[in-house]
Motif scaffolding. Sequence first.
Motif, mmCIF file in Angstrom:
data_model
loop_
_atom_site.group_PDB
_atom_site.id
_atom_site.type_symbol
_atom_site.label_atom_id
_atom_site.label_comp_id
_atom_site.label_asym_id
_atom_site.label_seq_id
_atom_site.Cartn_x
_atom_site.Cartn_y
_atom_site.Cartn_z
ATOM 1 N N THR A 1 48.974 34.224 46.828
ATOM 2 C CA THR A 1 49.307 35.354 45.961
ATOM 3 C C THR A 1 48.131 35.715 45.053
ATOM 4 O O THR A 1 47.796 36.893 44.883
ATOM 5 N N LEU B 1 45.421 37.360 47.103
ATOM 6 C CA LEU B 1 45.797 38.754 47.358
ATOM 7 C C LEU B 1 45.432 39.628 46.166
ATOM 8 O O LEU B 1 44.887 40.722 46.322
ATOM 9 N N ASP B 2 45.733 39.128 44.982
ATOM 10 C CA ASP B 2 45.465 39.863 43.750
ATOM 11 C C ASP B 2 43.967 40.080 43.552
ATOM 12 O O ASP B 2 43.514 41.182 43.247
ATOM 13 N N GLY C 1 42.574 42.381 46.412
ATOM 14 C CA GLY C 1 43.128 43.729 46.427
ATOM 15 C C GLY C 1 43.381 44.253 47.830
ATOM 16 O O GLY C 1 43.148 45.432 48.101
ATOM 17 N N VAL C 2 43.825 43.370 48.723
ATOM 18 C CA VAL C 2 44.114 43.766 50.103
ATOM 19 C C VAL C 2 45.605 43.607 50.377
ATOM 20 O O VAL C 2 46.337 43.030 49.571
ATOM 21 N N THR C 3 46.033 44.086 51.520
ATOM 22 C CA THR C 3 47.442 43.945 51.881
ATOM 23 C C THR C 3 47.711 42.523 52.358
ATOM 24 O O THR C 3 46.803 41.822 52.828
ATOM 25 N N LYS C 4 48.958 42.135 52.239
ATOM 26 C CA LYS C 4 49.372 40.819 52.704
ATOM 27 C C LYS C 4 49.092 40.666 54.202
ATOM 28 O O LYS C 4 48.627 39.621 54.650
ATOM 29 N N GLN C 5 49.330 41.726 54.948
ATOM 30 C CA GLN C 5 49.113 41.702 56.387
ATOM 31 C C GLN C 5 47.646 41.451 56.724
ATOM 32 O O GLN C 5 47.334 40.616 57.573
ATOM 33 N N SER C 6 46.735 42.146 56.063
ATOM 34 C CA SER C 6 45.314 41.950 56.380
ATOM 35 C C SER C 6 44.835 40.567 55.936
ATOM 36 O O SER C 6 44.056 39.927 56.634
ATOM 37 N N ASN D 1 46.698 37.882 55.751
ATOM 38 C CA ASN D 1 47.279 36.909 56.680
ATOM 39 C C ASN D 1 46.455 36.784 57.953
ATOM 40 O O ASN D 1 46.269 35.678 58.463
#
Length: 176
Positions: free
Chosen positions: A76, A79-80, A83-88, A90
């Motif tokens: 998490t 991700l913060d 600044g990318v999407t969770k999908q990218s 992952n």
Amino acid sequence: MVYGEVMQDKVGAAPAGGENLLFLTDDQLRRGIEAMFFAYRAFTADPDMILTELDYGRAHHRAIHFINREPGLTVTALLDVLGVTKQSLNRVLRTLIEDGLVESRIGRRDRRERQLYLTEKGALLERRLSEAQRARMRAAYRAAGPQAVAGFRQVLEAMMDQETLRQYHALREMPE
């Protein structure tokens, strides 16, 4: 300082160089933008060659950098920071974990969290990727001098939005 004021050094005199007003022309701004593009290209050139050999991209490099910077960083938090999407993220993490560069562990406080650590192999890659960048930054800082370095950092920080600046300052406060 308000736009339009003359930038002054500590003794009150306007700096030399002819670009002492904050009313910059479009041409001066364009040259600054282009300098950033070319500097970034040079800054990323060496790591890009290494990443290409491994079939990785800059997202992999950024993930490795920040996991190295803060071992135990949660997915998490990464991700913060990125600044990318969770999908990218992952996709990037799955590759790094499968290739034995990153280890994902269950969180100590919250078992739903995943904490990220570089493996020995990941730490070696991180050093390899950042070695040339550190050398480039060190040489540029030495050539420019301490006042220019401070000014450069000030310009970069002034370009950041408030949330990005908060994240950057939070990283600066972490132990190195």
